[in-house]
Design an enzyme around this catalytic site. Structure first.
Site, PDB file in Angstrom:
ATOM      1  N   LYS A  95      47.602 -26.399  62.166  1.00 38.78           N
ATOM      2  CA  LYS A  95      48.129 -27.589  61.483  1.00 38.78           C
ATOM      3  C   LYS A  95      46.929 -28.511  61.244  1.00 38.78           C
ATOM      4  CE  LYS A  95      50.711 -31.571  63.235  1.00 38.78           C
ATOM      5  NZ  LYS A  95      51.914 -31.984  63.966  1.00 38.78           N
TER       6      LYS A  95
ATOM      7  N   ARG B 186      59.447 -36.438  70.876  1.00 43.43           N
ATOM      8  CA  ARG B 186      59.150 -37.870  70.943  1.00 43.43           C
ATOM      9  C   ARG B 186      60.324 -38.663  71.458  1.00 43.43           C
ATOM     10  NH1 ARG B 186      56.169 -39.838  65.518  1.00 43.43           N
ATOM     11  NH2 ARG B 186      54.830 -38.033  65.165  1.00 43.43           N
TER      12      ARG B 186
ATOM     13  N   GLU C 158      61.050 -28.343  62.841  1.00 46.51           N
ATOM     14  CA  GLU C 158      60.182 -28.782  63.943  1.00 46.51           C
ATOM     15  C   GLU C 158      60.764 -30.048  64.555  1.00 46.51           C
ATOM     16  OE1 GLU C 158      56.051 -29.469  62.884  1.00 46.51           O
ATOM     17  OE2 GLU C 158      55.822 -30.854  64.560  1.00 46.51           O
TER      18      GLU C 158
END
Ligand SMILES: O=C(O)C(=O)C[C@H](O)[C@H](O)COP(=O)(O)O
Length: 203
Positions: free
Chosen positions: A128, A45, A41
């Site tokens: 999640k 960012r 993943e």
């Protein structure tokens, strides 16, 4: 394209990656896959994230997706980069509908019953649990999961190699996410070692 259930069952841990320098992306993916962690993943960012996805996809065996996806524009850019799944920190109807309509595997963040109900309305059953530790950890997840017996979870946020097995021992937990496998400044040999440990984790 593997579905979200398959992705969550591929390994006990999904490494959550923050890539500052695209040149590190491929060696990092190689180290993680060599250590047994295939699902990667890449968080959106950093400016390097989308190119990092492109690079990591070149590594045989890697299943590369994007995390921190909070808008449809980002979703489109991830698709363009070849991302194979989407992780978001939360769940909005607008973004959720767009991703569900596309058929791309989607793991949205949930923190409470309303979030899960919004996911159910979109036909989602895989979530999640985020941020896992700050939200009360495993006791909170157990209480939250009780009414949603079909839901499966990937707790993420504040989890370590030490605490992961307790989460993995709870039935509805398919895998956990975390950044501990790629500490800042770690060598690729160290990352591979941590990945090997993580991929061997069991309850
Ligand atoms: O950016 C996102 O959307 C995220 O997915 C956040 C990550 O899940 C956590 O930052 C990982 O948590 P740590 O393992 O505590 O570092």
């Amino acid at each position: 394209m593997p579905d979200i259930e398959t992705i969550m069952r591929t390994g006990a841990v999904i490494p959550v990656l923050v890539i500052d320098d695209v040149a590190t992306a491929r060696p990092l993916a190689e180290a993680l896959v060599a250590g047994g962690l295939k699902v990667l993943e890449v968080t959106l960012r950093t400016p390097a994230a989308l190119d990092a996805i492109r690079e990591m996809k070149q590594v045989p065996g890697a299943i590369v997706g994007a995390g921190t996806v909070v808008s449809k524009e980002q979703f489109a850019r991830v698709m363009d980069a070849g991302g194979e799944f989407i992780v978001s920190p939360g769940l909005t109807t607008d973004l959720g509908e767009a991703i569900v309509r596309s058929g791309v595997p989607f793991l949205p963040g949930v923190a409470n019953a309303g979030d899960i109900m919004r996911g159910y309305e979109l036909g989602l059953r895989h979530f999640k649990f985020f941020p896992a530790e700050a939200n009360g950890g495993l006791p909170a997840l157990k209480a939250l999961a009780a009414p949603f017996y079909e839901a499966q979870f990937c707790p993420t946020g504040g989890i370590t190699a030490e605490t992961a097995p307790t989460y993995l021992g709870f039935g509805p937990v398919r895998c956990v996410g975390g950044s501990w496998v790629t500490p800042k400044g770690a060598s690729m040999a160290e990352v591979e070692r941590l990945a090997r440990e993580a991929s061997a984790l069991r309850p």
